[in-house]
Design an enzyme around this catalytic site. Structure first.
Site, PDB file in Angstrom:
ATOM      1  N   THR A   1       0.913  -1.288   0.022  1.00 20.06           N
ATOM      2  CA  THR A   1       0.029  -0.004  -0.016  1.00 20.06           C
ATOM      3  C   THR A   1       0.796   1.172  -0.097  1.00 20.06           C
ATOM      4  O   THR A   1       1.816   1.179   0.518  1.00 20.06           O
ATOM      5  CB  THR A   1      -0.950   0.051   1.286  1.00 20.06           C
TER       6      THR A   1
ATOM      7  N   TYR B   1      -1.443   0.643  10.557  1.00 24.09           N
ATOM      8  CA  TYR B   1      -1.962   0.064   9.032  1.00 24.09           C
ATOM      9  C   TYR B   1      -0.804   0.005   8.435  1.00 24.09           C
ATOM     10  O   TYR B   1      -0.550  -1.053   7.908  1.00 24.09           O
ATOM     11  CB  TYR B   1      -3.195   0.543   8.620  1.00 24.09           C
TER      12      TYR B   1
END
Ligand code: UDP
Length: 329
Positions: free
Chosen positions: A117, A141
Site C-alpha cells: 500500500t 496499518y
C-alpha cells in the site's frame, strides 16, 4: 497448468484479481476466512475456508494445492481501526504474512505476490512518488504492511524468495460486467460513499476538509481501477514465472483527482444531485498522494487502461445501484 493460491480472494481487490488470473489461464484457489470477505465474490475457483493465523490449515492448503505462486491479499485495511486496535493489525497483517512466508518456505514455494500500500510511505516528500521514496508510515496499518515488505526482502536474501510487492494507491471502481464490486462493512471509501449520497436521501456525503493546498482545496488521490489492478497482478505473476527478481511496484495512474471532482463525477453519471457538506479534515490525510508508475510500466509492461475517473465512477455507480438492490441493476 499453472496454479495460484489467493489468500483474501473473497475481498474487494482479491476477487477482481481472481477474475483476471482466471482470464489469463490460471487455476485459482481462494483461501479466505470470510471475516471481511464475501462468499458471493468467489467465482473463479474453489474456496478453502481458512484463516492465515491457523498455521496447520494454511500449510495443509499449500501442500494440497501446490501453487506455483501465492498471492496474499488477506488483511485488515482500516486506518482508523488500526489506530484504535493496533494488535488486531499486527496479528492479522504482520503475523499472518509471517505465517505465509514460513509456510511457503517449508513447502518450497518461492513465488509470492503481496498486496502492499501507499500507506507504507507516510507523508509524501514529492509527487508523483517513486518506489524509492522514504517509507515512514504514520499509522499502525501502514507499519503492519511495511514490516511485511521488510520480512519478504529478508526471506528473498536468505531463502531465495521471489516476490512482487504491489503498493496500491486508491483502488476504485467495479468489474465492468457488474458481477463483483466494492463492498466494505462499514464502508469508509470516498467513491462508494459519494454513490450512497446520490442513492439515498438518508445519507449525507461529507467532504473531509476543503482547505488543503490543492487546486480546489480538497484532497488529491490517485484512483486506479480495480480491473487494472487485476491486470497488474496477472502481469506480476507472469514476471515471477519468467524468473523475475524480488521487486516493489507502485500501482497508480500518475494522475490525481480531488474529492470535489469525485463528487461532481458521481452527479454526472447518476444524473442526481449529490448534496455535500464540508466537515473537518480526517486525521492523517495528506493533501496529495500520487504514484509514479514508471517501474510497473517498464518491468511489468503494465499501463492502466480503465482508470479514467469517468470509467471508475461509471462502474462504481452501476455496482452501487445493483448491490443496493435498485431496480434495473
Ligand atoms: N473522503 C471524504 N469523504 C468521505 C470519505 C473520504 O472526503 O466520506 C476523502 C478522504 O479524506 C481522502 C479521499 O476522500 O482525501 C480518499 O479517501 P478514502 O478513504 O477513499 O481512501 P484513502 O485515501 O484514505 O486510502
Amino acid at each position: 497448468m499453472k496454479t495460484i493460491l489467493v489468500t483474501g480472494g473473497a475481498g474487494y481487490v482479491g476477487s477482481h484479481c481472481c477474475k483476471e488470473f482466471a482470464a489469463q489461464g490460471w487455476t485459482v484457489v481462494v483461501y479466505d476466512n470470510l471475516y471481511r470477505g464475501w462468499r458471493d465474490m468467489v467465482r473463479w475457483g474453489e474456496l478453502i475456508e481458512g484463516d492465515i493465523l491457523d498455521t496447520a490449515a494454511l500449510q495443509a492448503a499449500i501442500a494440497r494445492v501446490k501453487p506455483d505462486v501465492l498471492a496474499h491479499f488477506a488483511a485488515l485495511t482500516y486506518v482508523g481501526e488500526s489506530v484504535e486496535q493496533p494488535g488486531l493489525y499486527y496479528r492479522n497483517n504482520t503475523l499472518g504474512a509471517f505465517n505465509i512466508l514460513e509456510a511457503l518456505r517449508t513447502a518450497g514455494v518461492d513465488k509470492m505476490i503481496f498486496s502492499s500500500t501507499a500507506a507504507t510511505y507516510g507523508e509524501p516528500l514529492e509527487s508523483p512518488m517513486p518506489e524509492t521514496h522514504r517509507q515512514l508510515p504514520i499509522n499502525p496499518y501502514g507499519r503492519s504492511k511495511l514490516m511485511v515488505e521488510r520480512m519478504m526482502a529478508d526471506y528473498a536474501d536468505a531463502y531465495g524468495l521471489r516476490f512482487a510487492s504491489l503498493r496500491y494507491f486508491n483502488a476504485a471502481g467495479a468489474s465492468p460486467d457488474g458481477d463483483i464490486g466494492e463492498r466494505h462493512e462499514p464502508e469508509t471509501h470516498v467513491i462508494p460513499l459519494a454513490a450512497r449520497g446520490a442513492l439515498r436521501d438518508d445519507y449525507q456525503f461529507t467532504i473531509f476538509g476543503d482547505d488543503f493546498d490543492t487546486r480546489d482545496g480538497t484532497c488529491v488521490r490517485d484512483y486506479v481501477h480495480v480491473s487494472d489492478l487485476g491486470r497488474a497482478h496477472a502481469a506480476a505473476a507472469d514476471y515471477l514465472m519468467k524468473g523475475g527478481a524480488a521487486q516493489f511496484f507502485n500501482l497508480g495512474t500518475g494522475e490525481g483527482t480531488t474529492v470535489k471532482e469525485i463528487a461532481d463525477a458521481i452527479e454526472k453519471v447518476s444524473g442526481k444531485p449529490l448534496p455535500r457538506t464540508v466537515g473537518p479534515r480526517r486525521a492523517g490525510d495528506p493533501a496529495v498522494l500520487v504514484a509514479s508508475n514508471a517501474r510497473a510500466q517498464e518491468v511489468l509492461g503494465w499501463t492502466p487502461t480503465q482508470s479514467s475517473i469517468d470509467e471508475i465512477v461509471r462502474t462504481a455507480w452501476a455496482w452501487a445501484r445493483k448491490d443496493a438492490g435498485c431496480a434495473g441493476g
